[in-house]
Design a protein around this motif. Structure first.
Motif, PDB file in Angstrom:
ATOM      1  N   ILE A 136      58.948  42.697  40.960  1.00 12.48           N
ATOM      2  CA  ILE A 136      60.095  43.560  40.643  1.00 12.48           C
ATOM      3  C   ILE A 136      61.405  43.051  41.247  1.00 12.48           C
ATOM      4  O   ILE A 136      62.461  43.228  40.657  1.00 12.48           O
ATOM      5  N   GLN A 137      61.333  42.396  42.403  1.00 15.95           N
ATOM      6  CA  GLN A 137      62.560  41.879  43.015  1.00 15.95           C
ATOM      7  C   GLN A 137      63.200  40.818  42.131  1.00 15.95           C
ATOM      8  O   GLN A 137      64.396  40.867  41.864  1.00 15.95           O
ATOM      9  N   GLU A 138      62.411  39.876  41.644  1.00 19.65           N
ATOM     10  CA  GLU A 138      62.983  38.835  40.794  1.00 19.65           C
ATOM     11  C   GLU A 138      63.444  39.400  39.445  1.00 19.65           C
ATOM     12  O   GLU A 138      64.420  38.922  38.874  1.00 19.65           O
ATOM     13  N   VAL A 139      62.775  40.432  38.954  1.00 17.47           N
ATOM     14  CA  VAL A 139      63.207  41.084  37.713  1.00 17.47           C
ATOM     15  C   VAL A 139      64.581  41.722  37.913  1.00 17.47           C
ATOM     16  O   VAL A 139      65.485  41.558  37.097  1.00 17.47           O
ATOM     17  N   ALA A 140      64.759  42.429  39.031  1.00 14.18           N
ATOM     18  CA  ALA A 140      66.051  43.064  39.329  1.00 14.18           C
ATOM     19  C   ALA A 140      67.147  42.006  39.456  1.00 14.18           C
ATOM     20  O   ALA A 140      68.261  42.199  38.956  1.00 14.18           O
ATOM     21  N   GLU A 141      66.838  40.901  40.097  1.00 13.67           N
ATOM     22  CA  GLU A 141      67.824  39.821  40.233  1.00 13.67           C
ATOM     23  C   GLU A 141      68.227  39.259  38.873  1.00 13.67           C
ATOM     24  O   GLU A 141      69.400  38.986  38.618  1.00 13.67           O
ATOM     25  N   LYS A 142      67.250  39.095  37.977  1.00  9.82           N
ATOM     26  CA  LYS A 142      67.543  38.592  36.625  1.00  9.82           C
ATOM     27  C   LYS A 142      68.416  39.581  35.858  1.00  9.82           C
ATOM     28  O   LYS A 142      69.331  39.183  35.134  1.00  9.82           O
ATOM     29  N   ILE A 143      68.129  40.859  36.007  1.00 10.80           N
ATOM     30  CA  ILE A 143      68.919  41.880  35.309  1.00 10.80           C
ATOM     31  C   ILE A 143      70.370  41.817  35.768  1.00 10.80           C
ATOM     32  O   ILE A 143      71.290  41.765  34.951  1.00 10.80           O
ATOM     33  N   ILE A 144      70.596  41.822  37.070  1.00 11.16           N
ATOM     34  CA  ILE A 144      71.964  41.789  37.598  1.00 11.16           C
ATOM     35  C   ILE A 144      72.651  40.480  37.212  1.00 11.16           C
ATOM     36  O   ILE A 144      73.823  40.473  36.827  1.00 11.16           O
TER      37      ILE A 144
END
Length: 135
Positions: free
Chosen positions: A10-18
């Motif tokens: 989830i951390q890398e997903v959030a980073e990709k979204i931002i």
């Protein structure tokens, strides 16, 4: 953007979204328990919120400050009965503030949404992973 992920990613997903530079108003769609709030908590952390975050199910909105002085609003309109309840709480002021607005159950305020926003659809897959679509 489309991402299939497990919750430990989830951390890398959030980073990709931002990093994808979405609109500051993001609508989160998905079934109850699919992980909308979990993703929003991680997005807040990615943006630099250091305080504890939680679901605003009963308060309708939680406000957070990032470490670079940005404001993040997290809305949960699940318990809303009428759009006028959102108007009574001043939802327009939040939505047109220029700050981050993460909105769960946005269909409850469909007529109040601004013209421009991003949408995240999350679906639980049979293997327990999530399919996320950012539009």
């Amino acid at each position: 953007m489309n991402i299939v992920f497990s919750l430990d990613q989830i951390q890398e997903v959030a980073e990709k979204i931002i990093a994808s530079n979405p609109k500051k108003i993001i609508l989160f769609n998905g079934e109850m328990g699919v992980g909308k709030t979990t993703l929003i908590k991680q997005l807040c952390k990615t943006l630099g919120v250091e305080d504890a975050t939680s679901s605003p199910t009963f308060s309708l909105v939680n406000e957070y400050q990032t470490n670079n002085n940005q404001t993040v609003y997290h809305f949960d309109f699940y318990r809303l009965n009428k759009e006028t309840e959102a108007l009574d709480m001043g939802v327009d002021d939040y939505l047109y503030s220029g700050n981050w607005c993460f909105i769960e159950w946005s269909e409850k305020i469909a007529n109040l949404l601004p013209d421009e926003y991003s949408t995240i659809n999350i679906e639980l897959l049979a293997d327990g992973k999530r399919n996320l679509e950012l539009a």
